[in-house]
Design a protein around this motif. Structure first.
Motif, PDB file in Angstrom:
ATOM      1  N   GLU A   1       2.377  -6.355   9.813  1.00 60.02           N
ATOM      2  CA  GLU A   1       1.186  -6.584  10.413  1.00 60.02           C
ATOM      3  C   GLU A   1       1.090  -7.985  10.214  1.00 60.02           C
ATOM      4  N   ASP A   2       0.379  -8.180   8.515  1.00 55.53           N
ATOM      5  CA  ASP A   2       0.170  -9.144   8.281  1.00 55.53           C
ATOM      6  C   ASP A   2       0.965 -10.347   8.105  1.00 55.53           C
ATOM      7  N   ARG A   3       1.035 -11.271   8.443  1.00 61.21           N
ATOM      8  CA  ARG A   3       2.199 -12.342   8.408  1.00 61.21           C
ATOM      9  C   ARG A   3       1.241 -13.717   8.054  1.00 61.21           C
ATOM     10  N   GLU A   4       0.462 -14.065   7.773  1.00 64.40           N
ATOM     11  CA  GLU A   4       0.381 -14.671   6.380  1.00 64.40           C
ATOM     12  C   GLU A   4       0.203 -14.796   4.793  1.00 64.40           C
ATOM     13  N   ALA A   5       0.027 -13.300   5.067  1.00 67.86           N
ATOM     14  CA  ALA A   5       0.494 -12.705   3.815  1.00 67.86           C
ATOM     15  C   ALA A   5       1.740 -12.338   3.051  1.00 67.86           C
ATOM     16  N   LEU A   6       2.304 -11.826   4.145  1.00 64.15           N
ATOM     17  CA  LEU A   6       3.535 -11.873   3.803  1.00 64.15           C
ATOM     18  C   LEU A   6       4.382 -13.094   3.462  1.00 64.15           C
ATOM     19  N   ARG A   7       3.652 -14.509   3.860  1.00 59.95           N
ATOM     20  CA  ARG A   7       3.802 -15.925   3.597  1.00 59.95           C
ATOM     21  C   ARG A   7       3.639 -16.416   2.759  1.00 59.95           C
ATOM     22  N   ALA A   8       2.554 -15.762   2.161  1.00 60.43           N
ATOM     23  CA  ALA A   8       1.183 -16.446   1.022  1.00 60.43           C
ATOM     24  C   ALA A   8       2.422 -15.921   0.033  1.00 60.43           C
ATOM     25  N   HIS A   9       2.829 -14.549   0.215  1.00 62.59           N
ATOM     26  CA  HIS A   9       3.809 -14.135  -1.463  1.00 62.59           C
ATOM     27  C   HIS A   9       5.219 -14.190  -0.803  1.00 62.59           C
ATOM     28  N   ALA A  10       5.711 -15.064  -0.415  1.00 62.25           N
ATOM     29  CA  ALA A  10       7.331 -15.666  -0.561  1.00 62.25           C
ATOM     30  C   ALA A  10       7.911 -14.560  -0.098  1.00 62.25           C
ATOM     31  N   ILE A  11       8.092 -13.359   1.120  1.00 62.69           N
ATOM     32  CA  ILE A  11       8.640 -12.552   1.443  1.00 62.69           C
ATOM     33  C   ILE A  11       9.476 -12.724   2.434  1.00 62.69           C
ATOM     34  N   ASP A  12      10.792 -13.020   1.834  1.00 59.67           N
ATOM     35  CA  ASP A  12      12.091 -12.503   2.979  1.00 59.67           C
ATOM     36  C   ASP A  12      12.519 -11.638   4.147  1.00 59.67           C
ATOM     37  N   ALA A  13      11.919 -10.739   3.479  1.00 61.14           N
ATOM     38  CA  ALA A  13      12.679  -9.451   3.802  1.00 61.14           C
ATOM     39  C   ALA A  13      12.147  -7.883   3.475  1.00 61.14           C
ATOM     40  N   ILE A  14      11.917  -7.342   3.877  1.00 63.73           N
ATOM     41  CA  ILE A  14      11.252  -5.558   3.700  1.00 63.73           C
ATOM     42  C   ILE A  14      12.113  -4.629   4.369  1.00 63.73           C
ATOM     43  N   GLU A  15      13.027  -3.449   3.322  1.00 67.66           N
ATOM     44  CA  GLU A  15      13.471  -2.122   4.250  1.00 67.66           C
ATOM     45  C   GLU A  15      12.193  -1.291   3.633  1.00 67.66           C
ATOM     46  N   VAL A  16      12.585  -0.514   4.630  1.00 68.33           N
ATOM     47  CA  VAL A  16      11.910   1.173   4.120  1.00 68.33           C
ATOM     48  C   VAL A  16      12.670   2.302   4.925  1.00 68.33           C
ATOM     49  N   ARG A  17      12.328   2.870   3.757  1.00 68.26           N
ATOM     50  CA  ARG A  17      13.774   4.161   3.344  1.00 68.26           C
ATOM     51  C   ARG A  17      13.223   4.814   3.550  1.00 68.26           C
ATOM     52  N   VAL A  18      12.254   6.106   4.640  1.00 71.03           N
ATOM     53  CA  VAL A  18      12.013   7.592   4.883  1.00 71.03           C
ATOM     54  C   VAL A  18      13.090   8.568   4.052  1.00 71.03           C
ATOM     55  N   LEU A  19      12.689   9.359   3.693  1.00 72.46           N
ATOM     56  CA  LEU A  19      14.028  10.812   3.152  1.00 72.46           C
ATOM     57  C   LEU A  19      12.818  12.090   3.703  1.00 72.46           C
ATOM     58  N   SER A  20      13.461  13.223   4.098  1.00 70.05           N
ATOM     59  CA  SER A  20      13.235  14.193   4.574  1.00 70.05           C
ATOM     60  C   SER A  20      13.442  15.342   3.793  1.00 70.05           C
TER      61      SER A  20
ATOM     62  N   PRO B   1      16.215  15.102  -0.716  1.00 67.79           N
ATOM     63  CA  PRO B   1      16.990  15.001  -1.798  1.00 67.79           C
ATOM     64  C   PRO B   1      18.012  14.491  -0.376  1.00 67.79           C
ATOM     65  N   GLY B   2      19.032  13.253  -0.514  1.00 65.80           N
ATOM     66  CA  GLY B   2      20.216  12.889  -0.352  1.00 65.80           C
ATOM     67  C   GLY B   2      20.685  12.959   1.374  1.00 65.80           C
ATOM     68  N   GLN B   3      19.172  13.041   2.196  1.00 64.04           N
ATOM     69  CA  GLN B   3      19.341  12.214   3.649  1.00 64.04           C
ATOM     70  C   GLN B   3      17.780  11.892   4.098  1.00 64.04           C
ATOM     71  N   SER B   4      18.000  10.382   4.319  1.00 68.73           N
ATOM     72  CA  SER B   4      17.120   9.190   4.957  1.00 68.73           C
ATOM     73  C   SER B   4      17.548   8.208   6.110  1.00 68.73           C
ATOM     74  N   ALA B   5      16.569   7.482   6.280  1.00 67.53           N
ATOM     75  CA  ALA B   5      16.998   6.591   7.052  1.00 67.53           C
ATOM     76  C   ALA B   5      16.332   5.468   6.874  1.00 67.53           C
ATOM     77  N   GLY B   6      16.636   4.146   6.239  1.00 66.07           N
ATOM     78  CA  GLY B   6      16.460   2.304   6.361  1.00 66.07           C
ATOM     79  C   GLY B   6      16.558   1.589   7.562  1.00 66.07           C
ATOM     80  N   ARG B   7      15.054   1.304   7.445  1.00 66.19           N
ATOM     81  CA  ARG B   7      15.594  -0.110   8.657  1.00 66.19           C
ATOM     82  C   ARG B   7      14.976  -0.837   7.988  1.00 66.19           C
ATOM     83  N   ARG B   8      15.237  -2.737   8.080  1.00 63.19           N
ATOM     84  CA  ARG B   8      15.175  -3.474   7.336  1.00 63.19           C
ATOM     85  C   ARG B   8      14.778  -4.598   8.240  1.00 63.19           C
TER      86      ARG B   8
END
Ligand SMILES: Nc1nc2c(c(=O)[nH]1)N=C([C@H](O)[C@H](O)COP(=O)(O)OP(=O)(O)OP(=O)(O)O)CN2
Length: 171
Positions: A139-158, A160-167
């Motif tokens: 949401e805070d694009r200005e903070a992402l720019r200030a932190h020099a962040i190029d990509a984020i991936e989030v993985r949610v697990l239900s 052990p051994g079962q998850s989905a990741g989005r980037r």
């Protein structure tokens, strides 16, 4: 390139956040079609986040503590609710005073309003939960720019051994 010699291209690093308190317990049911769904059940979900960023000098990139706190706060928002998707093509949500009714394939499924979290997602799935975290973290694009962040991936697990990741790539 060695850490001693700078380059025109700033070196990249991936910060992985997978702390034990990045978790939430929630009820849900996955909808597979207009007429097929699971019964209501729950999981102890866990969340892992990979953040790709550029080094900022001083032997570090951004202070990842900021994002640790943010992920834990987002987990708390989902903790101990029954999560219903508001953007499902197969589920209609009716709010009526102290109750919420989920209409699915001719069924009118009752919930107490105080037990339900309505999320703007298409389905109560791992991939949609991961997308929700990603959208909130970006949401805070200005903070992402200030932190020099190029990509984020989030993985949610239900579990052990079962998850989905989005980037999402930002840079
Ligand atoms: N693409 C997706 N498919 C499915 C999802 C999902 O989120 N995305 N979710 C489910 C079920 O909700 C989930 O699998 C139910 O949990 P289940 O695996 O049955 O139970 P456990 O986590 O305890 O795992 P076990 O294998 O039973 O030990 C289905 N499909």
């Amino acid at each position: 390139m060695s850490a001693q010699g700078g380059t025109a291209m700033q070196e990249r690093v991936t910060i992985r956040l997978a702390k034990q308190n990045m978790k939430f317990s929630a009820g849900h049911f996955t909808i597979f079609s207009a007429s097929e769904r699971e019964r209501l059940h729950g999981h102890n979900f866990t969340v892992e986040v990979d953040i790709e960023a550029r080094m900022l000098g001083n032997g570090m990139c951004f202070d990842y503590g900021l994002y640790k706190d943010r992920v834990v706060a987002l987990c708390r928002e989902l903790n101990e609710w029954t999560i219903l998707p508001t953007r499902s093509p197969y589920l209609r949500i009716e709010e009526d005073g102290d109750h919420v009714y989920a209409h699915f394939d001719g069924q009118r499924i009752p919930f107490l309003r105080g037990d339900v979290l309505l999320l703007p997602i298409e389905n109560a799935t791992l991939e949609e939960f991961a997308g929700w975290f990603l959208q909130r973290l970006c949401e805070d694009r200005e903070a992402l720019r200030a932190h020099a962040i190029d990509a984020i991936e989030v993985r949610v697990l239900s579990g052990p051994g079962q998850s989905a990741g989005r980037r999402v790539r930002l840079g």
